[in-house]
Design a protein around this motif. Structure first.
Motif, short mmCIF file in Angstrom:
data_model
loop_
_atom_site.label_atom_id
_atom_site.label_comp_id
_atom_site.label_asym_id
_atom_site.label_seq_id
_atom_site.Cartn_x
_atom_site.Cartn_y
_atom_site.Cartn_z
N UNK A 64 9.72 0.56 10.54
CA UNK A 64 11.08 0.13 10.87
C UNK A 64 11.06 -0.84 12.06
N UNK A 65 10.25 -0.52 13.08
CA UNK A 65 10.14 -1.40 14.25
C UNK A 65 9.53 -2.75 13.86
N UNK A 66 8.52 -2.70 12.99
CA UNK A 66 7.88 -3.93 12.53
C UNK A 66 8.89 -4.81 11.79
N UNK A 67 9.67 -4.21 10.90
CA UNK A 67 10.69 -4.95 10.15
C UNK A 67 11.69 -5.60 11.09
N UNK A 68 12.10 -4.84 12.10
CA UNK A 68 13.06 -5.37 13.07
C UNK A 68 12.46 -6.52 13.87
N UNK A 73 0.80 -1.23 0.00
CA UNK A 73 0.00 0.00 0.00
C UNK A 73 0.83 1.28 0.00
N UNK A 74 2.09 1.21 0.46
CA UNK A 74 2.92 2.41 0.63
C UNK A 74 4.17 2.32 -0.25
N UNK A 75 4.65 3.49 -0.69
CA UNK A 75 5.90 3.49 -1.47
C UNK A 75 7.09 3.40 -0.52
N UNK A 76 8.25 3.06 -1.08
CA UNK A 76 9.45 2.82 -0.27
C UNK A 76 9.84 4.04 0.55
N UNK A 77 9.73 5.23 -0.01
CA UNK A 77 10.11 6.45 0.71
C UNK A 77 9.22 6.65 1.94
N UNK A 78 7.93 6.42 1.78
CA UNK A 78 7.00 6.57 2.90
C UNK A 78 7.31 5.56 3.98
N UNK A 79 7.59 4.32 3.59
CA UNK A 79 7.92 3.29 4.57
C UNK A 79 9.18 3.67 5.35
N UNK A 80 10.17 4.17 4.65
CA UNK A 80 11.43 4.53 5.31
C UNK A 80 11.25 5.63 6.34
N UNK A 81 10.26 6.50 6.13
CA UNK A 81 10.04 7.64 7.02
C UNK A 81 9.35 7.26 8.33
N UNK A 82 8.71 6.10 8.37
CA UNK A 82 7.87 5.76 9.53
C UNK A 82 8.55 4.78 10.48
N UNK A 83 8.66 5.21 11.73
CA UNK A 83 9.29 4.39 12.76
C UNK A 83 8.51 3.10 12.98
#
Length: 199
Positions: free
Chosen positions: A154-158, A141-151
């Motif tokens: 990032x926490x979910x990925x970790x 649903x989100x582009x890569x830049x938007x994903x990178x901006x959201x903590x």
């Protein structure tokens, strides 16, 4: 209908849609229908294996109903089936899958089947499924830049990476590649299973 069949609780405040979902599922499952969040909580018990939960309902929202379901700890899987486009708020929600309306018959049935399959896995693998599903949903649903901006992302990925590392021993126990693939097919390969996991 056999009492051995899994029980699906359909929660949808639009009666025609709720009844349609129930009709689609009744040939393979026992089905209960609730036309609102409060009614859903009245219908919820240990017999329910899967809840298909609308998010926007006037009496009790799907988000509130989901919290109440998790507080009861009945051990069922929950899929949100909703017209609400997913945003970063989904990271903190306790659902197992998320379908955006309109939903096809095949998509609904596949989701129920996949959620029932997850019931046979231990808690760690179930959590991994839920987290990876959220990650894949956000990535769709989100582009890569938007994903990178959201903590939150990032926490979910970790969390996904850490949980995978903890579960590596369990995952390598699936030495039949077909079983392993079947286990993850509903996630579209989002778990990035690589050759190292089978060593």
């Amino acid at each position: 209908m056999s009492a051995d069949l899994p029980m699906v609780l359909v929660v949808e405040d639009e009666p025609d849609l709720a009844d349609l979902y129930a009709t689609w599922l009744r040939d393979e499952y026992r089905v209960r229908v609730a036309y609102g969040g409060r009614e859903a909580l009245e219908e919820l018990d240990e017999e329910v294996d899967v809840v298909l939960l609308d998010r926007r309902m006037p009496d009790l929202s799907g988000d509130e109903a989901l919290e109440a379901i998790r507080e009861r700890d009945v051990g069922c899987r929950v899929a949100m089936v909703t017209a609400v486009e997913p945003d970063f708020d989904i990271v903190a929600m306790g659902f197992d899958d998320y379908l955006v309306k309109p939903v096809s018959r095949d998509s609904l049935k596949d989701t129920v089947e996949n959620l029932l399959r997850r019931n046979s896995y231990d808690d760690g693998i179930q959590e991994l499924f839920a987290l990876a599903s959220k990650k894949a949903l956000l990535e769709s649903e989100k582009d890569a830049a938007t994903l990178e901006e959201h903590a939150e992302y990032q926490e979910l990925t970790e969390r996904v990476q850490n949980l995978r590392a903890e579960l590596d021993e369990t995952l390598t126990a699936f030495d039949d590649e077909h079983d392993f693939t079947a286990m993850y097919r509903d996630l579209g390969g989002d778990l990035d299973v690589d050759a190292d996991s089978s060593e």
